[in-house]
Design a protein around this motif. Structure first.
Motif, PDB file in Angstrom:
ATOM      1  N   ASP A   1      79.934  42.096  55.668  1.00  0.00           N
ATOM      2  CA  ASP A   1      80.291  42.387  54.137  1.00  0.00           C
ATOM      3  C   ASP A   1      81.218  43.666  53.994  1.00  0.00           C
ATOM      4  O   ASP A   1      81.346  44.570  54.975  1.00  0.00           O
ATOM      5  N   LYS A   2      81.826  43.909  52.906  1.00  0.00           N
ATOM      6  CA  LYS A   2      83.036  44.834  53.019  1.00  0.00           C
ATOM      7  C   LYS A   2      82.436  45.744  51.398  1.00  0.00           C
ATOM      8  O   LYS A   2      83.264  45.629  50.446  1.00  0.00           O
ATOM      9  N   PRO A   3      81.531  46.614  51.464  1.00  0.00           N
ATOM     10  CA  PRO A   3      80.977  47.296  50.504  1.00  0.00           C
ATOM     11  C   PRO A   3      82.040  48.429  50.013  1.00  0.00           C
ATOM     12  O   PRO A   3      82.689  48.853  51.152  1.00  0.00           O
ATOM     13  N   GLY A   4      81.859  49.002  49.014  1.00  0.00           N
ATOM     14  CA  GLY A   4      82.851  49.840  48.453  1.00  0.00           C
ATOM     15  C   GLY A   4      81.962  51.466  48.879  1.00  0.00           C
ATOM     16  O   GLY A   4      80.842  51.285  49.412  1.00  0.00           O
ATOM     17  N   ASP A   5      82.732  52.280  48.472  1.00  0.00           N
ATOM     18  CA  ASP A   5      82.188  53.564  49.128  1.00  0.00           C
ATOM     19  C   ASP A   5      80.868  54.138  48.533  1.00  0.00           C
ATOM     20  O   ASP A   5      80.159  54.853  49.262  1.00  0.00           O
TER      21      ASP A   5
ATOM     22  N   ARG B   1      90.212  45.902  52.626  1.00  0.00           N
ATOM     23  CA  ARG B   1      90.922  46.728  53.372  1.00  0.00           C
ATOM     24  C   ARG B   1      90.360  48.200  53.482  1.00  0.00           C
ATOM     25  O   ARG B   1      90.948  49.173  54.066  1.00  0.00           O
ATOM     26  N   ILE B   2      89.152  48.355  52.810  1.00  0.00           N
ATOM     27  CA  ILE B   2      88.683  49.561  52.751  1.00  0.00           C
ATOM     28  C   ILE B   2      88.268  50.294  54.218  1.00  0.00           C
ATOM     29  O   ILE B   2      88.542  51.442  54.439  1.00  0.00           O
ATOM     30  N   ALA B   3      87.666  49.652  55.174  1.00  0.00           N
ATOM     31  CA  ALA B   3      87.174  50.076  56.332  1.00  0.00           C
ATOM     32  C   ALA B   3      88.408  50.318  57.276  1.00  0.00           C
ATOM     33  O   ALA B   3      88.401  51.464  57.761  1.00  0.00           O
TER      34      ALA B   3
END
Length: 297
Positions: free
Chosen positions: A73-77, A200-202
């Protein structure tokens, strides 16, 4: 799948934090000697695929995709703190979930070194063998300035825009990180998880978290693992290194060979950061032979 060449695996999923799924591979016999493989930024478990294929008949290969990366998963901050400590905690939770409390081999690449040796600050007694590829587990060597490309991504809004807007980091690494160009389908597999600004947050947060000194969140962690590294000198260690890496270069290799003087070193002039892409044909059998020769016993 056809989208990811040489990745015939069925990933497992585990809720590593409430509502956040971690994807990982668990390949090989349940009772096989455990090899935990940790990727860095901006790759995912795909980096390790050929080593898994070369080991999983006999060894139990556990290969997570860090949160925000690969098939995880690619959660937000607001839902996940993208820091080195979070990564370390996630690995700890995964291995607890799988009941891996005994001896194992730690294999690392890129920021996987910080994560794996960070996990080792509490669990080094479990780490009986090391497989080290183009990584760091100590503060940036004094002789080595942080490359402009990374400083840009770490310290500037322009860098963040490039990484998240154009996928400059994952796309650039897939091109710059190898000596011989990756086949197009392999390059696509590397960048596929990072197909939007949100996803691409990470890759962006990882670069922003690179610790250079006091006041950077990860600095105490990296200092502690650097101090501890020589304690591993009594354990079998294999180092596979691409000397063409523009970040994890000969300064970093020397950091490891100084701390681990008995290590078996395979360094290649004609390989880059993704040394397992450039040199799988040599490294996979060599790592297999190293593990076979040094049983966990």
């Amino acid at each position: 799948s056809s989208r990811s060449p040489d990745y015939p695996f069925q990933p497992q999923h585990f809720e590593v934090r409430p509502g956040i799924g971690l994807s990982y591979l668990d390949q090989g016999p349940r009772d096989g000697e455990v090899v935990v493989m940790l990727h860095g930024n901006p790759s995912w478990s795909y980096y390790w695929r050929k080593l898994v294929l070369g080991l999983h008949d006999r060894y139990r290969c556990i290969v997570p995709d860090h949160v925000g990366m690969g098939l995880s998963d690619k959660p937000g901050d607001e839902r996940y703190e993208y820091t080195l400590q979070s990564r370390v905690d996630d690995v700890e939770k995964l291995l607890q979930h799988l009941g891996i409390s005994g001896p194992m081999t730690l294999a690392v690449h890129d920021w996987g070194g910080g994560i794996g040796f960070g996990w080792g600050l509490k669990h080094s007694d479990q780490i009986k063998r090391l497989v080290i590829t183009n990584t760091g587990a100590f503060p940036l060597p004094a002789a080595k300035p942080l490359p402009k490309r990374l400083r840009l991504g770490r310290d500037s809004a322009i860098g963040t825009g490039l990484i998240r807007g154009l996928n400059a980091f994952a796309g650039g690494a897939a091109r710059l990180g190898v000596s011989k160009a990756m086949p197009a389908d392999v390059r696509r597999a590397y960048v596929a998880p990072y197909d939007s600004w949100a996803n691409r947050i990470a890759t962006s947060r990882f670069v922003q978290d690179i610790p250079l000194g006091e006041g950077d969140k990860a600095w105490p962690l990296v200092q502690a693992m650097g101090r501890k590294l020589p304690e591993y000198a009594d354990r079998p260690a294999f180092i596979g290194w691409g000397l063409g890496d523009f970040v994890f270069d000969h300064h970093f290799l020397k950091g490891f060979t100084d701390a681990l003087p008995q290590a078996e070193v395979h360094a290649f002039q004609d390989a880059g950061h993704y040394v397992l892409e450039d040199k799988a044909a040599e490294l996979v059998p060599a790592i297999r032979a190293f593990l076979d020769r040094n049983p966990l016993g």
